[in-house]
Enzyme design. Sequence first.
Site, short mmCIF file in Angstrom:
data_model
loop_
_atom_site.label_atom_id
_atom_site.label_comp_id
_atom_site.label_asym_id
_atom_site.label_seq_id
_atom_site.Cartn_x
_atom_site.Cartn_y
_atom_site.Cartn_z
N GLU A 96 3.57 13.06 -0.54
CA GLU A 96 4.53 13.21 -0.97
C GLU A 96 4.15 13.54 -2.65
O GLU A 96 4.84 14.84 -2.74
CB GLU A 96 5.59 12.41 -0.97
CG GLU A 96 5.77 11.16 -0.10
CD GLU A 96 6.41 10.53 0.05
OE1 GLU A 96 6.17 9.17 -0.61
OE2 GLU A 96 7.39 10.02 0.90
N ALA A 106 1.53 4.92 -3.68
CA ALA A 106 2.35 4.10 -4.25
C ALA A 106 1.34 3.11 -4.56
O ALA A 106 1.06 2.71 -3.54
CB ALA A 106 3.81 3.72 -3.56
N GLY A 143 2.96 8.00 -1.00
CA GLY A 143 3.36 8.56 -2.24
C GLY A 143 2.37 9.79 -2.65
O GLY A 143 2.95 10.84 -3.35
N GLU A 149 2.58 4.89 5.76
CA GLU A 149 3.98 3.88 5.28
C GLU A 149 4.13 2.90 6.90
O GLU A 149 4.43 1.46 6.56
CB GLU A 149 4.47 4.38 4.79
CG GLU A 149 4.81 5.05 3.27
CD GLU A 149 4.55 6.32 3.02
OE1 GLU A 149 3.86 6.94 4.56
OE2 GLU A 149 5.01 7.04 2.27
N1 CO8 Z 1 -1.96 0.59 -3.92
C1 CO8 Z 1 -2.77 -0.38 -4.49
N2 CO8 Z 1 -3.81 -0.39 -4.56
C2 CO8 Z 1 -4.34 0.82 -3.98
C3 CO8 Z 1 -3.69 1.22 -2.58
C4 CO8 Z 1 -2.56 1.07 -2.38
N3 CO8 Z 1 -1.76 2.21 -2.53
N4 CO8 Z 1 -4.92 2.14 -2.27
C5 CO8 Z 1 -5.96 1.52 -2.62
N5 CO8 Z 1 -5.80 0.91 -3.26
C6 CO8 Z 1 -6.83 -0.23 -4.10
C7 CO8 Z 1 -7.96 -1.17 -3.00
O1 CO8 Z 1 -6.63 -2.38 -3.14
C8 CO8 Z 1 -8.73 -1.06 -3.84
O2 CO8 Z 1 -8.89 -1.85 -4.49
P1 CO8 Z 1 -9.45 -3.43 -5.09
O3 CO8 Z 1 -11.49 -2.88 -5.20
O4 CO8 Z 1 -9.00 -4.64 -6.51
O5 CO8 Z 1 -10.02 -4.03 -4.10
C9 CO8 Z 1 -9.58 0.11 -3.97
O6 CO8 Z 1 -8.27 0.49 -4.41
C10 CO8 Z 1 -10.21 0.69 -3.16
O7 CO8 Z 1 -9.03 0.67 -1.87
P2 CO8 Z 1 -10.35 0.01 -1.09
O8 CO8 Z 1 -11.07 -0.28 -1.45
O9 CO8 Z 1 -9.04 0.16 0.57
O10 CO8 Z 1 -11.38 1.73 -0.53
P3 CO8 Z 1 -11.72 2.19 0.47
O11 CO8 Z 1 -12.10 3.59 0.37
O12 CO8 Z 1 -11.95 1.25 2.05
O13 CO8 Z 1 -9.85 2.60 2.03
C11 CO8 Z 1 -7.84 3.78 1.65
C12 CO8 Z 1 -9.33 4.16 1.02
C13 CO8 Z 1 -7.96 4.64 3.52
C14 CO8 Z 1 -7.38 4.88 1.28
C15 CO8 Z 1 -7.08 2.13 1.54
O14 CO8 Z 1 -7.24 1.59 0.66
C16 CO8 Z 1 -5.91 2.38 2.01
O15 CO8 Z 1 -5.29 2.40 3.08
N6 CO8 Z 1 -5.09 2.64 0.77
C17 CO8 Z 1 -3.73 2.55 1.15
C18 CO8 Z 1 -3.45 3.46 1.85
C19 CO8 Z 1 -1.93 3.40 1.44
O16 CO8 Z 1 -0.92 2.73 2.84
N7 CO8 Z 1 -0.54 4.24 1.17
C20 CO8 Z 1 0.88 4.07 1.00
C21 CO8 Z 1 1.44 3.03 0.42
S1 CO8 Z 1 2.99 2.97 0.51
C22 CO8 Z 1 3.72 4.09 -0.24
O17 CO8 Z 1 2.66 4.95 -1.16
C23 CO8 Z 1 5.10 4.63 -0.19
C24 CO8 Z 1 5.77 5.91 -1.18
C25 CO8 Z 1 7.59 6.18 -0.98
C26 CO8 Z 1 7.64 5.26 -2.47
C27 CO8 Z 1 7.00 5.87 -3.59
C28 CO8 Z 1 7.23 5.77 -4.53
C29 CO8 Z 1 6.74 5.29 -6.01
#
Ligand code: CO8
Length: 257
Positions: free
Chosen positions: A111, A65, A108, A131
């Site tokens: 999921e 998400a 998400g 999460e």
């Molecule tokens: N949300 C928003 N932006 C994101 C997300 C995300 N989940 N994941 C990545 N991005 C963005 C980053 O902020 C970055 O943006 P910017 O270039 O503007 O800084 C861009 O995508 C590229 O990401 P990274 O630079 O972080 O890339 P890396 O290769 O270094 O890392 C990862 C990749 C490991 C995937 C890292 O981006 C990461 O950890 N992302 C978050 C993963 C996460 O925690 N997901 C769970 C989110 S919570 C959730 O899903 C709850 C679900 C339940 C509710 C569903 C309702 C819709």
Amino acid sequence: MEFIRITPQAHPYVALIQLNRPNELNALNLQLMRELRDALQQLDHDTAVRVIVITGNERAFAAGADIRQMAEKSAVDMLQADQFSTWDQIRKTKKPVIAAVSGFALGGGCELAMTCDMIVASETAVFGQPEIKLGVMPGAGGTQRLTRAIGKAKAMEMVLTGKFISAPEAERIGLINRVVPVELYLDEAFKLASEITKMSPVAVQLAKESVNQAFEATLHEGLYFERKNFYLCFATEDQKEGMQAFVEKRAPNFQGK
Ligand code: CO8
């Protein structure tokens, strides 16, 4: 549609939906999820479509998400946004939906893949429910679908530690259907979809509904449900065609009637 692309006939009878927020690793914001719901509903009503494939890109299926969109939200904001009604509608898609996953399928994103009926992955795919590292927990079915798919011990570990698993491990523990080299994952999903398009669409719909019932009902109720759908197949022309074709030693030609 701003965040998804639809190809209604990517292959004969197979539609493709591509999540398209590449700079954010296809993070699932509210608009993307609404677009996805609308696309699925539209394709579900399109008689020229029998199977739907959802994919992202090589780097990410979806990294979860949209954290930026959620960061400042209160519990009441989340309740009022009612985003899970969109997920509930996605879950009700009648046609088979295959997730073609490469790269990150996290939170998400994992999921969403699990909400699909089958998952074909590239060997670069990683799955996880991270999460917990954000101070929250899965909210779009992760605790339920993951546990049903891979069992309590593995699901508990993934949900409580947020650790990722590789595609080969995901296949080994039953989360996904198959792993193929990255250049083949979409083709492999189409291949699987094409096999299903050759079947009676009515029988496919009833069979999908019946398999899903296994997660909702007791064995007794599930068997009863299955039996009703089995009888219903005999009300179709496709049943006559399928059995007649077997007797005549030829390939069936199913019309979805
Ligand atoms: N949300 C928003 N932006 C994101 C997300 C995300 N989940 N994941 C990545 N991005 C963005 C980053 O902020 C970055 O943006 P910017 O270039 O503007 O800084 C861009 O995508 C590229 O990401 P990274 O630079 O972080 O890339 P890396 O290769 O270094 O890392 C990862 C990749 C490991 C995937 C890292 O981006 C990461 O950890 N992302 C978050 C993963 C996460 O925690 N997901 C769970 C989110 S919570 C959730 O899903 C709850 C679900 C339940 C509710 C569903 C309702 C819709």
